[in-house]
Design a protein around this motif. Structure first.
Motif, short mmCIF file in Angstrom:
data_model
loop_
_atom_site.label_atom_id
_atom_site.label_comp_id
_atom_site.label_asym_id
_atom_site.label_seq_id
_atom_site.Cartn_x
_atom_site.Cartn_y
_atom_site.Cartn_z
N LEU A 164 29.02 38.67 38.27
CA LEU A 164 27.99 38.34 39.03
C LEU A 164 28.31 37.93 40.59
CD1 LEU A 164 27.33 35.20 36.59
CD2 LEU A 164 25.94 37.32 37.04
N TYR A 165 29.74 38.09 40.80
CA TYR A 165 29.80 38.16 42.39
C TYR A 165 29.43 39.39 42.83
CZ TYR A 165 32.69 34.03 42.20
OH TYR A 165 33.39 32.54 42.05
N ASP A 172 22.68 34.16 41.02
CA ASP A 172 23.91 34.85 40.58
C ASP A 172 25.51 34.32 41.30
OD1 ASP A 172 22.56 36.65 38.99
OD2 ASP A 172 22.50 38.27 40.58
N ALA A 192 32.17 36.35 35.56
CA ALA A 192 32.27 35.76 37.05
C ALA A 192 32.05 36.81 37.84
CB ALA A 192 33.24 34.67 37.10
N ASP A 193 33.18 37.64 37.79
CA ASP A 193 33.21 39.09 38.79
C ASP A 193 31.92 39.86 38.69
OD1 ASP A 193 35.70 38.10 39.53
OD2 ASP A 193 36.80 39.40 38.22
N ALA A 231 28.05 32.34 39.25
CA ALA A 231 29.56 33.04 39.24
C ALA A 231 30.57 31.72 39.67
CB ALA A 231 29.59 33.96 40.42
#
Length: 356
Positions: A226-227, A162, A223-224, A166
């Protein structure tokens, strides 16, 4: 010229890999300084090989040269796993890392496959297809890093993938203009069509627009997500490793925040995290409590094959395939002094030209 004694050669490999990362991947170098010594040196060796591989494909002059570069990289991976690495610092370091940490060959092979997709100029129909690319060029590296840190469980590997994905999505969002000027397009094609953008027309004349800004914002939102998922997995790492990985996550996420602050214009501007901000994020990483997101959330489907490659391989297989001494395990007072001198030089250079 006679060959260097093994301990001097290993020290030279280590120094060269560290220097390559300091120049070529400043964000990772800054975060990596928080890792425990043995893990840090192994991580620099891994990243040096990955960086070398990426550069070889990127710097190829035409599609035929890029395909040839990918084929040569595939051969070098095979040589490393056979215990006969190519005669470069990065190749020798890579061979030691994959042997010592039982890294399945499928992981670097996935990375090379992603480079092959770059070489052929592949485009991505939708987000799932883009995730398949990100799993190869970044999730594979995240999984290899997790193995270096001693995290081999499926849940920890899923979160490492992940984080890699990301970071890759962040890179894509930051580099839209730069990629387009090189004839590359990574944005999901269905998103572009929905926004009224013609992919070929955009590549011919890349310009910022509200429609493009919306796509970049959408990519950064993924992306956020996944972060946030990856944050929960950091707690599964050995405590000494957590601040460095958290710092890397914060620094990369900050790139996305800067893109947003620039109106999601990544065509005429390039987001950079200044050294002062990096230092603040690194300090924050040392104090951060970890997210309560479920660390056992399913892996991204695109990354499942990477996790399966690890869980299906007995731990001792790769160690048995490499009889070479761990490349960072260098004895002797002379080598220790040489390393200290090199680190002092690095600190001086780092101070003169702080990373941006």
């Amino acid at each position: 010229m006679p060959a260097l004694p093994p301990e001097f050669a290993a020290a030279a490999d280590r120094t060269a890999c560290r220097a390559a990362i300091r120049v070529g991947s400043k964000s990772f170098y800054a975060a990596g300084r928080l890792l425990p010594g043995e893990v840090r040196e192994a991580a620099y060796g891994l990243y040096a090989f990955c960086r070398l591989s990426d550069d070889l494909v990127d710097e190829a002059a035409d599609p035929a040269d890029r395909r040839d570069a990918v084929a040569r990289l595939a051969d070098r991976v095979g040589r490393a796993y056979a215990g006969r690495p190519a005669d470069t610092h990065a190749d020798r370091a890579f061979a030691e890392v994959v042997g010592t940490y039982a890294i399945p060959e499928a992981l670097p092979r996935a990375l090379i496959e992603g480079f092959a997709w770059d070489a052929e100029g592949r485009r991505y129909a939708d987000l799932d297809a883009l995730h398949a690319y990100a799993a190869r060029v970044a999730g594979s590296v995240g999984a290899m890093m997790a193995l270096i840190m001693g995290a081999r469980g499926p849940a920890a590997l899923a979160r490492a993938c992940d984080l890699g994905a990301a970071m890759q999505l962040t890179n894509i969002a930051r580099d839209v203009g730069e990629d387009a000027r090189m004839g590359r397009l990574y944005l999901p094609l269905d998103w572009m069509v929905e926004a009224g953008l013609d992919p070929d027309a955009f590549l011919a004349d890349p310009r910022p627009s509200p429609a493009l800004a919306g796509i970049v914002a959408r990519l950064l939102a993924e992306a956020d997500r996944l972060y946030a998922r990856a944050d929960a997995g950091i707690a599964a790492l050995p405590p000494p490793c957590r601040p460095a990985i958290r710092a890397a996550s914060l620094i990369y996420a900050e790139i996305g925040h800067i893109v947003a602050a620039q109106g999601h214009d990544s065509v005429t501007a390039r987001a950079r995290v200044g050294s002062g901000r990096k230092l603040a994020l690194i300090l924050r990483a040392t104090r951060k409590s970890f997210d309560s997101t479920d660390p056992t959330a399913p892996a991204l489907p695109a990354a499942a094959f990477l996790i399966a490659a690890v869980t299906s391989q007995p731990l001792g297989v790769a160690r048995e395939r490499s009889a070479l001494r761990p490349w960072w395990d260098v004895g002797g007072r002379v080598v220790h002094v040489l390393d200290l001198i090199e680190r002092m030089r690095e600190r001086e250079a780092f101070g003169r030209s702080a990373p941006s």
